[in-house]
Scaffold this motif. Structure first.
Motif, mmCIF file in Angstrom:
data_model
loop_
_atom_site.group_PDB
_atom_site.id
_atom_site.type_symbol
_atom_site.label_atom_id
_atom_site.label_comp_id
_atom_site.label_asym_id
_atom_site.label_seq_id
_atom_site.Cartn_x
_atom_site.Cartn_y
_atom_site.Cartn_z
ATOM 1 N N LYS A 342 4.855 11.848 5.248
ATOM 2 C CA LYS A 342 3.583 11.358 5.835
ATOM 3 C C LYS A 342 3.055 11.445 7.093
ATOM 4 O O LYS A 342 1.541 10.745 7.700
ATOM 5 C CB LYS A 342 3.809 9.750 5.628
ATOM 6 C CG LYS A 342 4.287 8.801 4.413
ATOM 7 C CD LYS A 342 4.477 7.463 4.360
ATOM 8 C CE LYS A 342 4.763 6.840 2.959
ATOM 9 N NZ LYS A 342 6.335 7.449 2.421
ATOM 10 N N LYS A 343 3.675 11.474 7.841
ATOM 11 C CA LYS A 343 3.133 12.711 9.185
ATOM 12 C C LYS A 343 3.376 14.175 9.661
ATOM 13 O O LYS A 343 3.860 14.690 9.228
ATOM 14 C CB LYS A 343 4.075 11.609 10.171
ATOM 15 C CG LYS A 343 4.193 10.473 10.013
ATOM 16 C CD LYS A 343 4.526 9.153 11.267
ATOM 17 C CE LYS A 343 4.356 7.881 10.836
ATOM 18 N NZ LYS A 343 5.544 7.397 12.272
ATOM 19 N N SER A 344 2.887 14.269 10.515
ATOM 20 C CA SER A 344 3.303 15.890 10.927
ATOM 21 C C SER A 344 4.667 16.111 10.840
ATOM 22 O O SER A 344 5.497 16.343 10.925
ATOM 23 C CB SER A 344 2.980 15.987 12.167
ATOM 24 O OG SER A 344 1.521 15.743 12.748
ATOM 25 N N VAL A 345 4.180 17.683 9.574
ATOM 26 C CA VAL A 345 6.003 18.664 10.056
ATOM 27 C C VAL A 345 5.941 19.745 11.107
ATOM 28 O O VAL A 345 5.208 20.564 10.457
ATOM 29 C CB VAL A 345 5.092 19.263 8.345
ATOM 30 C CG1 VAL A 345 6.065 19.942 7.960
ATOM 31 C CG2 VAL A 345 5.166 18.387 7.345
ATOM 32 N N ARG A 346 6.402 18.639 12.098
ATOM 33 C CA ARG A 346 6.465 19.908 12.778
ATOM 34 C C ARG A 346 7.931 20.652 12.910
ATOM 35 O O ARG A 346 7.451 22.292 14.230
ATOM 36 C CB ARG A 346 6.801 19.163 14.326
ATOM 37 C CG ARG A 346 5.584 17.852 14.910
ATOM 38 C CD ARG A 346 5.792 17.277 15.407
ATOM 39 N NE ARG A 346 5.114 16.208 16.072
ATOM 40 C CZ ARG A 346 4.811 17.169 17.365
ATOM 41 N NH1 ARG A 346 3.920 17.897 17.732
ATOM 42 N NH2 ARG A 346 3.416 16.107 17.618
ATOM 43 N N ALA A 347 8.146 20.724 11.651
ATOM 44 C CA ALA A 347 10.055 21.581 12.125
ATOM 45 C C ALA A 347 10.240 21.809 10.208
ATOM 46 O O ALA A 347 9.977 20.749 9.430
ATOM 47 C CB ALA A 347 10.875 21.394 12.583
ATOM 48 N N MET A 348 10.776 23.217 9.792
ATOM 49 C CA MET A 348 11.166 24.050 8.656
ATOM 50 C C MET A 348 12.123 24.742 8.689
ATOM 51 O O MET A 348 12.158 24.968 9.742
ATOM 52 C CB MET A 348 9.560 24.392 7.458
ATOM 53 C CG MET A 348 8.542 23.613 7.569
ATOM 54 S SD MET A 348 7.375 23.869 6.375
ATOM 55 C CE MET A 348 6.976 25.560 7.156
ATOM 56 N N THR A 389 11.745 20.293 15.993
ATOM 57 C CA THR A 389 12.851 21.540 15.795
ATOM 58 C C THR A 389 14.720 21.697 14.719
ATOM 59 O O THR A 389 15.007 20.465 14.961
ATOM 60 C CB THR A 389 13.195 22.745 16.994
ATOM 61 O OG1 THR A 389 13.450 23.928 16.414
ATOM 62 C CG2 THR A 389 14.074 21.305 17.911
ATOM 63 N N MET A 390 14.041 22.431 14.099
ATOM 64 C CA MET A 390 15.621 22.431 13.112
ATOM 65 C C MET A 390 16.095 23.530 12.602
ATOM 66 O O MET A 390 15.275 24.944 12.645
ATOM 67 C CB MET A 390 15.375 21.306 12.099
ATOM 68 C CG MET A 390 14.018 21.842 10.769
ATOM 69 S SD MET A 390 13.740 21.468 9.720
ATOM 70 C CE MET A 390 15.104 20.141 8.882
ATOM 71 N N ALA A 391 17.063 23.597 12.799
ATOM 72 C CA ALA A 391 18.028 25.179 12.044
ATOM 73 C C ALA A 391 19.622 24.371 11.473
ATOM 74 O O ALA A 391 20.220 23.862 11.695
ATOM 75 C CB ALA A 391 18.438 25.622 13.303
ATOM 76 N N VAL A 392 19.414 25.842 10.682
ATOM 77 C CA VAL A 392 20.485 25.135 9.500
ATOM 78 C C VAL A 392 21.420 26.749 9.943
ATOM 79 O O VAL A 392 21.004 27.752 9.676
ATOM 80 C CB VAL A 392 20.163 24.590 8.357
ATOM 81 C CG1 VAL A 392 19.080 26.447 7.521
ATOM 82 C CG2 VAL A 392 21.320 24.981 7.544
ATOM 83 N N ASN A 393 22.971 27.024 9.273
ATOM 84 C CA ASN A 393 23.381 28.067 9.061
ATOM 85 C C ASN A 393 24.250 27.812 7.780
ATOM 86 O O ASN A 393 24.079 27.599 6.953
ATOM 87 C CB ASN A 393 25.033 28.231 10.526
ATOM 88 C CG ASN A 393 25.814 27.207 10.268
ATOM 89 O OD1 ASN A 393 25.322 26.331 9.482
ATOM 90 N ND2 ASN A 393 26.587 26.831 10.764
#
Length: 484
Positions: A342-348, A389-393
């Motif tokens: 519903k809102k801005s997708v700032r991070a993937m 921001t987001m990150a996954v290992n």
């Protein structure tokens, strides 16, 4: 009008209203939703029902000082035909002639949540079974939930993970630190800042190795090639630059964006570069020839996040218009648009091993499958801030950084939030400068680096002294089995 003939009575014509009321009553009787339920209690027949209830429940008890109750002939005949089928709940005891269990085992007493049976059920052996139960009130609603077996939750239980702690703070930039990228050998990493410089730091020690200048606005995107000695940068000055790390200078510039460039990504197998910006377009560049291959237009607002894959969909973009688009790289067309946010997708963040990715918005974090884009589930908590921001290992630890300085860690498989921490601003900074703009794991996935608004770079690692006893796993699966 001629009068009625002899021998026939006058027929009064029925009014239309009376006929319609009759048909309405008939339709109500046929199609009433409560047709199969017990009728509502009638206040006029309350005394009759109470007397019937008393006679049913206490018929076998003779009150002291009163003559015995008269039994009608119909009731006597019924008792003679069906011995032991009384409505009285008989408890076993010495000398109790009304107890069906005392009659040589001919009748069995069954007590359960069933309605009272008027006649015994006779089986093949000729032995009758009497169903005896407590009287059922008229207003009880027999729900199927009482009969259904409770299904255990199918939600995957998260594995225990050690909490992460800050072990190093690096100061050196003179502005907000906006972007980060690691080199494939895991020897150094580079950061771009609002002070218009790109700095290269040693991973092991955190020592500054090099400072590159060339942008005239803040540097918002960085990427290091794993095939060439090239580093790419993009910024608010509409410029996309290619740096040769052997000569430490700009060798190519990619012109075409009409406004600031917010994100940047390198294709893992082909020599192409993807940049997205405020002109609502994701542009595809040939690295060598500096030519623009495609302008992926379709978003209605700023393209602020992008990642690439070696297989279709090879390009995925997130935008301030709250949509995520999958692109066909051959034709430069949209393959699929996801409108779940519903809102801005700032991070993937693309999972390094699994075919799925997560996207973050101000209202929640969602997981999607690839390549079809099926919605998997939401994360089980809500960060309640703008997630930049987001990150996954590879271990499945997802880290998300918010605009208020909150750094949350999640279990990728279950969506459980196992740690919430708040960054501490460096001395001399305002509390409002506790914001995270970029997160990245190193190549091994054991270090996490955060770029923040207090002009520092913070490095995080797992706490080696933590155990499941000191940091227990407080996990409550959601009540709803569906994973959204």
């Amino acid at each position: 009008m001629p009068g009625p003939t002899l021998g026939m009575e006058t027929v009064e014509p029925q009014s239309l209203k009376k006929l319609s009321l009759k048909s309405l009553k008939r339709a109500l009787d046929l199609f009433s939703p409560i047709h199969g339920q017990l009728p509502p209690p009638d206040p006029e027949s309350k005394k009759i029902r109470m007397s019937l209830k008393i006679s049913n429940e206490y018929g076998g008890v003779k009150p002291a000082g009163q003559p015995p109750r008269k039994v009608s002939s119909d009731a006597q005949d019924r008792d003679q035909q069906a011995p032991g089928s009384s409505n009285v709940l008989a408890l076993p005891g010495p000398g109790d002639s009304r107890n069906p269990l005392n009659r040589d085992g001919q009748n069995a007493l069954v007590v359960g949540p069933s309605l009272q049976s008027k006649a015994p059920n006779v089986g093949l052996s000729g032995k009758s079974t009497t169903v005896v139960s407590a009287p059922v009130p008229f207003d009880r609603n027999f729900s199927t939930s009482a009969l259904m077996e409770r299904i255990p939750s199918k939600w995957p239980r998260p594995v225990w993970r050690a909490p992460w702690k800050n072990y190093r703070v690096i100061s050196g930039h003179l502005g907000w630190v906006r972007s980060i990228a690691f080199e494939p050998g895991n020897q150094w990493f580079c950061t771009g800042s609002a002070d218009r410089t790109i700095k290269i730091w040693d991973v092991a020690t955190g020592v500054l190795k090099l400072t590159l200048t060339g942008h005239i606005e803040q540097v918002r995107g960085l990427a290091v090639s794993n095939k060439h000695t090239y580093m790419f940068s993009a910024g608010d000055d509409k410029q996309v630059k290619c740096w040769d790390l052997e000569q430490n200078k700009v060798i190519r510039s990619y012109h075409g964006h009409l406004s600031g460039v917010y994100c940047l990504a390198l294709h893992p197998t082909i020599d192409i570069l993807l940049t997205g910006g405020r002109d609502s377009v994701c542009r595809v560049w040939d690295i060598r020839s500096k030519m623009q291959i495609h302008a992926l237009s379709g978003h209605e607002n700023t393209v602020c996040s992008v990642f690439t894959r070696p297989m279709d969909p090879q390009v995925v973009t997130g935008s301030h218009d709250s949509t995520i688009k999958f692109w066909d790289l051959r034709y430069g067309k949209t393959m699929l648009t996801l409108t779940h946010h519903k809102k801005s997708v700032r991070a993937m963040a693309l999972h390094p091993k699994e075919n799925c990715f997560a996207s973050a918005s101000a209202e929640n974090i969602k997981k999607f499958n690839l390549p079809k884009g099926e919605f998997l589930h939401n994360m089980l908590s809500q960060q309640k801030t703008i997630i930049n921001t987001m990150a996954v290992n590879e271990e499945g630890v997802l880290a998300t950084g918010g605009d208020n300085g909150s750094l949350w860690f999640w279990d990728w498989k279950s969506g459980h939030n196992f740690q919430q921490t708040q960054t501490i601003v460096q001395p001399g900074s305002l509390d409002s400068e506790a914001g995270m703009y970029a997160l990245s794991y190193d190549v091994t996935g054991t270090r996490l680096v955060s770029c923040e608004a207090d002009k520092t770079i913070k490095m995080w690692k797992e706490d080696p002294n933590a155990t499941p006893e000191t940091h227990p796993l407080n996990f409550k699966p959601p009540k709803d089995i569906r994973r959204f």
